[in-house]
Design an enzyme around this catalytic site. Structure first.
Site, mmCIF file in Angstrom:
data_model
loop_
_atom_site.group_PDB
_atom_site.id
_atom_site.type_symbol
_atom_site.label_atom_id
_atom_site.label_comp_id
_atom_site.label_asym_id
_atom_site.label_seq_id
_atom_site.Cartn_x
_atom_site.Cartn_y
_atom_site.Cartn_z
ATOM 1 N N GLU A 503 0.826 -1.229 0.000
ATOM 2 C CA GLU A 503 0.000 0.000 0.000
ATOM 3 C C GLU A 503 0.856 1.273 0.000
ATOM 4 O OE1 GLU A 503 -3.348 0.048 2.647
ATOM 5 O OE2 GLU A 503 -4.182 -1.781 1.799
HETATM 6 C C1 LIG Z 1 3.219 -9.564 0.486
HETATM 7 C C2 LIG Z 1 2.787 -8.605 -0.546
HETATM 8 C C3 LIG Z 1 1.453 -8.437 -0.833
HETATM 9 C C4 LIG Z 1 1.048 -7.589 -1.866
HETATM 10 N N1 LIG Z 1 -0.270 -7.532 -2.231
HETATM 11 C C5 LIG Z 1 -0.597 -6.865 -3.372
HETATM 12 C C6 LIG Z 1 -1.915 -6.936 -3.909
HETATM 13 O O1 LIG Z 1 -2.799 -7.588 -3.347
HETATM 14 N N2 LIG Z 1 -2.175 -6.287 -5.063
HETATM 15 C C7 LIG Z 1 -1.229 -5.550 -5.710
HETATM 16 O O2 LIG Z 1 -1.522 -4.994 -6.745
HETATM 17 N N3 LIG Z 1 0.022 -5.438 -5.223
HETATM 18 C C8 LIG Z 1 0.359 -6.081 -4.087
HETATM 19 N N4 LIG Z 1 1.631 -5.998 -3.595
HETATM 20 C C9 LIG Z 1 2.605 -5.171 -4.276
HETATM 21 C C10 LIG Z 1 3.059 -3.956 -3.479
HETATM 22 O O3 LIG Z 1 2.101 -2.960 -3.539
HETATM 23 C C11 LIG Z 1 4.408 -3.554 -4.066
HETATM 24 O O4 LIG Z 1 5.329 -4.490 -3.583
HETATM 25 C C12 LIG Z 1 4.801 -2.177 -3.698
HETATM 26 O O5 LIG Z 1 4.042 -1.267 -4.430
HETATM 27 C C13 LIG Z 1 6.277 -1.909 -3.986
HETATM 28 O O6 LIG Z 1 6.648 -2.344 -5.254
HETATM 29 P P1 LIG Z 1 7.964 -3.232 -5.437
HETATM 30 O O7 LIG Z 1 7.930 -4.322 -4.452
HETATM 31 O O8 LIG Z 1 8.052 -3.568 -6.856
HETATM 32 O O9 LIG Z 1 9.154 -2.264 -5.020
HETATM 33 P P2 LIG Z 1 9.827 -1.140 -5.906
HETATM 34 O O10 LIG Z 1 8.815 -0.307 -6.569
HETATM 35 O O11 LIG Z 1 10.880 -1.764 -6.734
HETATM 36 O O12 LIG Z 1 10.488 -0.243 -4.789
HETATM 37 C C14 LIG Z 1 11.667 -0.628 -4.099
HETATM 38 C C15 LIG Z 1 12.049 0.457 -3.114
HETATM 39 O O13 LIG Z 1 12.291 1.689 -3.825
HETATM 40 C C16 LIG Z 1 11.543 2.721 -3.209
HETATM 41 N N5 LIG Z 1 11.142 3.685 -4.237
HETATM 42 C C17 LIG Z 1 10.633 3.447 -5.467
HETATM 43 N N6 LIG Z 1 10.395 4.610 -6.097
HETATM 44 C C18 LIG Z 1 10.738 5.598 -5.244
HETATM 45 C C19 LIG Z 1 10.727 7.024 -5.303
HETATM 46 N N7 LIG Z 1 10.293 7.701 -6.344
HETATM 47 N N8 LIG Z 1 11.162 7.705 -4.234
HETATM 48 C C20 LIG Z 1 11.604 7.044 -3.139
HETATM 49 N N9 LIG Z 1 11.636 5.725 -3.027
HETATM 50 C C21 LIG Z 1 11.214 5.014 -4.061
HETATM 51 C C22 LIG Z 1 10.346 2.043 -2.585
HETATM 52 O O14 LIG Z 1 9.836 2.817 -1.511
HETATM 53 C C23 LIG Z 1 10.959 0.746 -2.100
HETATM 54 O O15 LIG Z 1 11.550 0.964 -0.856
HETATM 55 C C24 LIG Z 1 2.028 -6.839 -2.556
HETATM 56 C C25 LIG Z 1 3.369 -6.973 -2.228
HETATM 57 C C26 LIG Z 1 3.759 -7.845 -1.253
HETATM 58 C C27 LIG Z 1 5.220 -7.992 -0.970
#
Ligand SMILES: Cc1cc2nc3c(=O)[nH]c(=O)nc-3n(C[C@H](O)[C@H](O)[C@H](O)COP(=O)(O)OP(=O)(O)OC[C@H]3O[C@@H](n4cnc5c(N)ncnc54)[C@H](O)[C@@H]3O)c2cc1C
Length: 807
Positions: A503
């Site tokens: 989220e």
């Molecule tokens: C257990 C679990 C359940 C989930 N459930 C759902 C679901 O039901 N439906 C769904 O659609 N998604 C779901 N997600 C996805 C979740 O919303 C994403 O994991 C989340 O949005 C982060 O994306 P990412 O993991 O690809 O990290 P990335 O986007 O690769 O980010 C990695 C890091 O970089 C940081 N970052 C990225 N861009 C910036 C910026 N501009 N400025 C500062 N920091 C930045 C982030 O804060 C993070 O710390 C789930 C994920 C998990 C792990």
């Protein structure tokens, strides 16, 4: 001498006008009156008076005559703003516009309205909601065996799935007319708190259908047909929903999802030439995905032949797709850190869906991003904050008890100052986390969707849950590390990064959302300025801008005067409608609110459009706002709890910690400002230096003591969690051991004194007790008390071990 007095009077008058936010016309009238008095009753020379009137006229006339003011001042600023304002994409704008602003706007204003804030009703539940918590939620908790779920079964058992569905847990937000429970956000949050104190897996499973997902989207945007079809089935648990936004290439940057659909016509399920969408997608991390029967899907819609009349690139669109649809691949699982809620990928290639599967129908095609952002603005206030608070409350209760039960060096470990520090943090953080949770859901129940407050609580509560669990792990030592049914905190510890990541991952939420959205939405003038410079009607835009920019300048001047005065006086004369121990904190918060408002404007001025990329700056600004919010929530909680005297250490520690953090962030911002700004702002913000020390050691001691023994305060701190009765499981054993250990302590002290003279009895409690009774050191009853406490203590500090093959 006389001249210097007049100068001082003039400065004081100017300061008072600024402090009380006097409008421009007010300033003009006061200066006119002052000059008139000088002219008729003063002793100045005629030349002097003429010069004064001319200077005044030269300043006052252009400022008060709008067309002149625009031509001479604001039109130039208008052009400058146009140049430096960073470009904003449609998705950015929609994200910024999502939700509403609430109390956080007061904190941004430099002059929060305490009367309005304190008048907010205290949190409460309806009778039906309370009955549900005491009945089905209690029973569900009883059914949950987290070790069985996380280690053996790696899923919830079938009877738990059944119970969840049959008792409407998936329909807490669904209106009664569709068969749902239609709970308030307060009740919804309370259910998650209780479940989270028992099993993260169960809490997440229940959370997801009630947060951003099909039900929420249907309630807000669905067609009548979609609502009538799906909502009763979701409420009864006949459908298991999931919502898929995240793609392998688009996580935080979710608006860039590559998943795509093309508007076309095809034969579908016996119908011919149906208007629909041919979809290709690849999603991952989707909670409940592997067991879902309906898939909420976000994708970008294209309409090359403009069949919908919305152009070729329609935009992000949301649809509900039964997972039984041919071409939908779903069912395999990810493995999120040993917390085995259902989560996995799904994909499809060229899958045809009819247009009426789009949420809200063709009319809503292309509005998906706005729909998601609006839901998220409210939804992130509920689930993850409640999950964090559930973990915090359970940890506070268990760890305090454990620190009293576990002895080293012949003392409960909670008596050591090092452990006390960690206990104090656990207690105080849990106190303000819960305060912020209940405050924010109250906004939802009042019809608000507080976009900035929800981002603050999502980030701060998951982050402080991490700190609470880290401290708890340190205190529990090996018993926190070795997993098994005995270990109450290990799984919660493992699950920390889940709340941090979902989220809106925390780094992004802190550095991009809280301040980015806050500055534009909560600031009384910035949004109007931004809209004015992009107004298609140039003349109207200039008029709007002129009005906003002069309001803005007045706002800055007022905050400078207020910050300086309150900084110099320690905010002692700030009027707040409070008595009692919270009063000083409310005054100090008011001071920091002015300081923050000034620092915020200064940062916008210093960094201009580049502030968007200066995340180290915006992150610190976000911290100030967030800690002010947490302080205010703490004050409100203390007042709502009828100022319980025994809770005062929690109030004081929480407020002092939060105010210190807010001041620290301001200090860091100053340290990183250009030198001239640093010099000026240091005088205005910290005229007598910094004022907020971290909580003192003795205060930490007072908080730690509260966690070490049963009391009404401890019960209030951990209210709403599941506490099993009897010694059949670990939390029950902890609950039984704590009072027994406390009762035995004076007898144990006697026993220790006695055995120090009888070294041969070392290590054999039974022999020690026999000898102590025989020599009259302890009565038989006292010996039995010690024996019983020892039995219960051993049961608590025991660690599970397993035959290799069962691991
Ligand atoms: C257990 C679990 C359940 C989930 N459930 C759902 C679901 O039901 N439906 C769904 O659609 N998604 C779901 N997600 C996805 C979740 O919303 C994403 O994991 C989340 O949005 C982060 O994306 P990412 O993991 O690809 O990290 P990335 O986007 O690769 O980010 C990695 C890091 O970089 C940081 N970052 C990225 N861009 C910036 C910026 N501009 N400025 C500062 N920091 C930045 C982030 O804060 C993070 O710390 C789930 C994920 C998990 C792990």
């Amino acid at each position: 001498m006389e001249t210097s007095i007049w100068i001082l009077i003039a400065i004081a008058a100017a300061w008072a006008l600024a402090y009380f936010r006097t409008p421009l016309i007010g300033w003009t009238l006061v200066v006119t009156a002052a000059l008139a008095l000088c002219t008729f009753f003063g002793h100045s020379s005629k030349t002097c008076l003429v010069i004064e009137w001319i200077v005044f006229a030269l300043v006052a006339i252009p400022l008060n005559v709008a067309p002149l003011r625009r031509a001479l001042v604001s039109n130039h600023l208008f052009a400058l703003f146009r140049r430096i304002l960073p470009p904003m994409s449609v998705t950015e704008r929609e994200a910024l516009d999502a939700g509403t602003v609430w109390w956080e706007a007061d904190l941004f204003s430099g002059n929060p309205n305490w009367k309005k804030f304190l008048a907010l009703p205290a949190p409460s539940l309806s009778r039906a909601e309370q009955v549900f918590l005491d009945g089905p939620v209690e029973e569900l908790c009883r059914l949950l065996d987290d070790w069985d779920i996380t280690h053996k079964r790696k899923d919830l058992p079938p009877e738990v799935w059944r119970y969840i569905k049959e008792h409407g847990f998936f329909g807490m937000i669904i209106p009664k007319k569709y068969g749902g429970l239609e709970f308030s956000a307060q009740a919804h949050s309370a259910v998650v708190v209780k479940l989270a104190s028992r099993s993260t897996t169960a809490a997440v499973t229940v959370m997801v259908p009630n947060s951003l997902g099909p039900a929420e989207l249907l309630i807000r945007y669905g067609t009548d047909e979609q609502r009538n079809h799906y909502l009763p089935r979701l409420a009864r648990g006949e459908e298991v929903p999931c919502f898929a936004l995240t793609s392998p290439e688009a996580g935080s940057d979710a608006s860039s999802i590559p998943d795509r659909g093309f508007v076309c016509r095809a034969d579908f399920q016996g119908r011919q030439d149906v208007l629909g969408i041919r979809l290709t997608w690849e999603k991952r991390y989707i909670t409940l995905g592997p067991v879902a029967t309906i898939l909420g899907l976000a994708f970008r819609l294209f309409d090359p032949e403009n069949m919908l009349g919305k152009g070729a690139d329609v935009g992000i669109t949301l649809a509900l797709i039964p997972t039984s649809t041919p071409g939908v691949h779903i069912g395999t699982r990810h493995w999120p850190l040993d917390i085995p809620f259902q989560n996995g990928p799904n994909w499809g290639k060229d899958v045809f869906i009819p247009m009426d599967w789009v949420i809200g129908g063709a009319e809503r095609a292309g509005q998906g991003w706005r729909m998601l952002m609006d839901c998220l603005a409210a939804g992130r206030s509920v689930s993850l904050p409640a999950l964090s608070v559930g973990a915090g409350k359970m940890v506070a209760r268990v760890t305090g008890a454990y620190a009293r039960i576990r002895k080293q060096f012949k003392l409960p470990i909670g008596r050591f100052e090092g452990v006390e520090e960690a206990l104090a943090r656990i207690g105080a953080y849990t106190y303000f986390m819960d305060a912020a949770r209940t405050l924010t859901v109250r906004a939802l129940d009042a019809g608000e969707q507080p976009a900035v407050a929800s981002a603050i609580v999502k980030y701060q509560l998951t982050e402080h849950m991490r700190r609470v669990l880290n401290d708890a792990m340190d205190i529990h030592g090996g018993t926190g590390i070795c997993l098994g049914p005995q270990n109450l905190i290990g799984r919660a510890y493992q699950g920390i990064p889940i709340g941090i990541t979902v989220e809106g991952a925390n780094i992004l939420t802190r550095t991009l959302i809280v301040y980015g959205q806050g500055a534009i939405r909560c600031h009384p003038y910035v949004r109007e300025e931004m809209e004015a410079v992009t107004d298609a009607d140039g003349a109207r835009g200039r008029r709007r801008f002129d009005h906003a920019i002069f309001g803005h300048i007045g706002f800055i001047v007022a905050n400078a005067a207020r910050a300086l005065w309150m900084g110099a006086t320690g905010a002692r004369w700030v009027g707040v409608p409070l008595t009692g121990p919270a009063r000083r904190y409310a005054q100090q918060l008011t001071r920091l609110s002015s300081a923050f408002a000034l620092m915020s404007d200064a940062s916008m001025f210093i960094y201009g459009g580049t502030l968007k990329r200066r995340e180290k700056i915006s992150g610190r600004l976000a911290d100030v706002l967030a800690y002010l919010y947490l302080t205010s929530a703490t004050i409100k909680r203390f007042e709502d709890d009828a100022r319980q005297a025994e809770d005062e250490p929690l109030l004081r520690y929480a407020c002092e910690y939060c105010l210190h953090q807010a001041e620290q962030a301001l200090h860091e911002l100053l340290k990183h400002s250009p030198w001239l700004a640093r010099v000026i702002l240091s005088v205005l913000l910290f005229p007598t230096g910094r004022r907020h020390e971290p909580p003192r050691d003795h205060l930490g001691h007072e908080v730690a003591i509260l966690l070490l023994a049963p009391s009404a305060t401890r019960d209030r701190l951990s209210a709403g969690i599941y506490v099993p009765r009897g010694e059949g499981e670990q939390l029950g054993r902890v609950e039984a051991a704590l009072p027994a250990v406390i009762t035995a302590e004076p007898h144990e002290r006697k026993l220790h004194g006695f055995i120090s003279q009888h070294p041969l009895l070392h290590g054999d409690l039974e022999a020690q007790l026999r000898e102590a009774v025989r020599t009259g050191v302890l009565s038989a009853t006292d010996a039995e008390t010690v024996r019983e406490a020892d039995r219960l203590r051993r049961a608590v500090v025991r660690v599970d071990d397993f035959p290799t093959q069962t691991l």
